[in-house]
Design an enzyme around this catalytic site. Sequence first.
Site, PDB file in Angstrom:
ATOM      1  CE1 TYR A   7      -2.944   3.156   1.040  1.00 17.99           C
ATOM      2  CE2 TYR A   7      -1.985   3.023   3.225  1.00 17.99           C
ATOM      3  CZ  TYR A   7      -2.762   3.688   2.301  1.00 17.99           C
ATOM      4  OH  TYR A   7      -3.341   4.881   2.639  1.00 17.99           O
ATOM      5  CG  ASP A  61      -3.006  -2.765   7.582  1.00 20.49           C
ATOM      6  OD1 ASP A  61      -4.111  -2.730   8.174  1.00 20.49           O
ATOM      7  OD2 ASP A  61      -2.750  -2.055   6.599  1.00 20.49           O
ATOM      8  CB  ILE A  76      -7.396  -1.959   7.749  1.00 17.20           C
ATOM      9  CG1 ILE A  76      -8.412  -0.866   8.071  1.00 17.20           C
ATOM     10  CG2 ILE A  76      -6.911  -1.867   6.314  1.00 17.20           C
ATOM     11  CD1 ILE A  76      -7.810   0.509   8.238  1.00 17.20           C
ATOM     12  CE  LYS A 135      -9.060   1.680   3.615  1.00 18.74           C
ATOM     13  NZ  LYS A 135      -9.059   2.816   2.681  1.00 18.74           N
TER      14      LYS A 135
END
Lengths: 501, 501
Positions: free
Chosen positions: B218, B303, B305, B341
């Site tokens: 990302y 992560d 998310i 998200k």
Amino acid sequence: MRLIVPLRGVVQGRGGLFVGSLIPCCLFYFLQLYLKRRSPPDPPPSDSHLGELPRTSSLSNLFSRGSSMGRVRISARAVPVAKPTDSTYYIGLERVKTDPYDRISNKEGIIQLGLAESTLCFDLLQRWMSENLMESMMMQSDGNGEFDISSIAMYQPFEGLLELRVAFAGFMSRIMGGNVTFDPANMVITAGGTPAIEVLAFCLADHGNALLIPSPYYPGFDRDIKFRTGVELIPVHCRSSDNFTVTVSALEQALNQARKRGFKVSGILFSNPSNPVGNIVSRETLNDILRFAQEKNLHVISDEIFAGSVYGDKAFVSMAEVASSGEFDKSRVHVIYGLSKDLSIPGFRAGVIYSFHEDVVNAAKKLMRFSSVPVPVQRILISLLSDARFIEEYMAAHRGRIRDKHARFVEGLRGLGIPCAESCGGLYCWVDMRSLLTCYSEKGEVDLFEKLLSVAKINATPGTACYCIEPGWFRCCFTALADEDIPVVMERIRRLAESSR
Amino acid sequence: MRLIVPLRGVVQGRGGLFVGSLIPCCLFYFLQLYLKRRSPPDPPPSDSHLGELPRTSSLSNLFSRGSSMGRVRISARAVPVAKPTDSTYYIGLERVKTDPYDRISNKEGIIQLGLAESTLCFDLLQRWMSENLMESMMMQSDGNGEFDISSIAMYQPFEGLLELRVAFAGFMSRIMGGNVTFDPANMVITAGGTPAIEVLAFCLADHGNALLIPSPYYPGFDRDIKFRTGVELIPVHCRSSDNFTVTVSALEQALNQARKRGFKVSGILFSNPSNPVGNIVSRETLNDILRFAQEKNLHVISDEIFAGSVYGDKAFVSMAEVASSGEFDKSRVHVIYGLSKDLSIPGFRAGVIYSFHEDVVNAAKKLMRFSSVPVPVQRILISLLSDARFIEEYMAAHRGRIRDKHARFVEGLRGLGIPCAESCGGLYCWVDMRSLLTCYSEKGEVDLFEKLLSVAKINATPGTACYCIEPGWFRCCFTALADEDIPVVMERIRRLAESSR
């Protein structure tokens, strides 16, 4: 460089054989002695930050060389953050949490005079919120139409919606006397005053650089500024004989001393109205500070978070107004504002960076990815700050009620023979408790803090936490007290004073 | 240590006069040569960060020595933050703002495929908010009684209300398959996932230390981590032949190379489900990563998310579940989560740090003074996350609608002969546009990015922005597209492909 000339002379055939051999031999010998003395019986630590670590951590570090046995360690810079604090300011706040006073359910609990928050106008806020909360969040930007979830749920610019910056600009201008205007383009909305000061410190000073700060100063600045940015704060000591007002000669002296100690000083930070004293900085002094900053090429950060909590006769003047006079290079001026004090909504986490320096605004906008205000809260604030009638009613009540509470509190103390510094702003007063000290020293003051906390069950912030050099002063926040609590506070102090005699 | 023995021998009377003099003389001579070579013709810069500064800034620095003439400069570390970005990821996002596509009002505008946000379930969110927004904010902690402004206006613990942490723990456990539990005491609420990753980087690695990160990754991590913490990211290159899955041998190789280059590597950071590829990390790989981290004494940041945005047959497994198996030292495991998200509410800025390391939790709690969530938003989230019936309905719809949209989008691309990597999570797919490259190189990919943006008017994120080493891959976010927008996207790509031939 002169020391290394002799050997160069030898090498280049210009004589000096004896000196050219003796000096390096001696240096080498002393180097060995030095190394020998320094080498500990155990293997030397590999990490220069280890001095900060407790013994267990440095042991675990030894295991960490590729072994699976060691407990993993955190970064050296996070170690002091994770540790319990040793500031009496935070110790007091924590102690209150264990046994908070309540007029009805816990009459013997600790009374909080350590936190600058106000409940004085909660009746007005409650009414406004009850009537407008829903509508303000669900309102479209055009003020009409049906509620559209996308207006609060989606990504928005981290530096704040333009409408909010416009509303803030108008509100700030109004409460700061109307003689100053704020350009929304120079404004960045932050999640409270705390990230505002941190981001400014990051943008104006590098790690290890320093800011001058008139003391006594708000003890929270230590965490706000030092925790992550690594910027040092150098107190410029002010005295009771001047009612703790800063002078240019004190600034100059502090600057020179700081430079002698090897600091690069990047700017001056101060609160106006002052926190913890509660006096306001006059237009003349603001001019002096800015002239001095220009002469020395320093930044000026003016923390004006109590600008709307002024209740005396003196008018508050924003540094933004002085900077806009045309006399100065205003790119060095940066103002902090927020709604935690003047609107009594710290739970909303709303602050402002206002800067005349384009690069600072640009950098702060991008850093707001870490400290942005949620869009639903932005929508509420747009409505709240734009409601001119409510703001007028609220600000008049806020100022009037602080003035009244201040008068009652100071009068109560006067009745005990305890004077306060002259003040006309802020949610606190600066109390001269020197008469209660058993010995006139920093230790005497900390002893009194402990007795206030444990015996009188009152949490007040001692001057040492604010870097005041005169022992015996305490900051007492009075705006979360009900009128009927004030006699309780006074009675507790009276009993403490009596038992100390 | 052997080098300094000879002179010690001389001094202690054990002979070796010749060697004892020769070695220090030679060393001293080479020291002089070295110093002479290093001293530049101009005076050396006083600031070690000056290498980072553009010429104008270093000129203004010259003026700043006590002179009133210089324009005041910002800190060296803020200079790169203030500068315009050169990442195609951010360039694309900025360009969309200048001319955003709208089905009705701006049909020729740029279509946004660069931002991972979803509008797929806004109907459900809108219904819930309309019905519950007011009540949730005004609800007392006991669930009864009248609205009390003090419940939202006053200071609250910066790390989040206990009720919110309890609600988050339950919600996360539910969406992560129910086999993992989260202890609210290990949880810190953050103003979005962005400050969560920054604070973890600060707590786990010192300035100049590094984290390994499987790439493509990302592109926002660069800002999130490097802006302030100074932690380096070292890509561990994954390849299309493995569907961009990381392996322990790749991690080992990257670790060795990083150490050879002088980096102290503090941990491994990865996204699961992966961003930008959209595949999920298997339980076996999670075990391998954690075993490797334990062997090398590294932290692991997972992560997660997009954990609730998984729509394929494979089950998502949280690193917290693997860490809790009892096989590993879990204190090295840290999980990031957030609602931007899975609940599609990035405007609410709500994230989580979940750490098994007590010191990390303690430090993160204190650092939340800079990134806390306003209390009104916390109150809304407590109601939202605790509404089990709504959450069940929402999550089922969310997953189902992503799956459908993904199928449509991938099918459209397949119709153009453009394949995608296999994926089953996230709000995007990882598109193989190699057939559209005019030359197979990084430059070819950036050219295609520019053509997509300017000619086809589509903003997709090129693989180079994600540190992918194979040119031609693009991340396309499809969850903010309406069904009728998909043919528009495909038609635009088709025309671009034709004109390129």
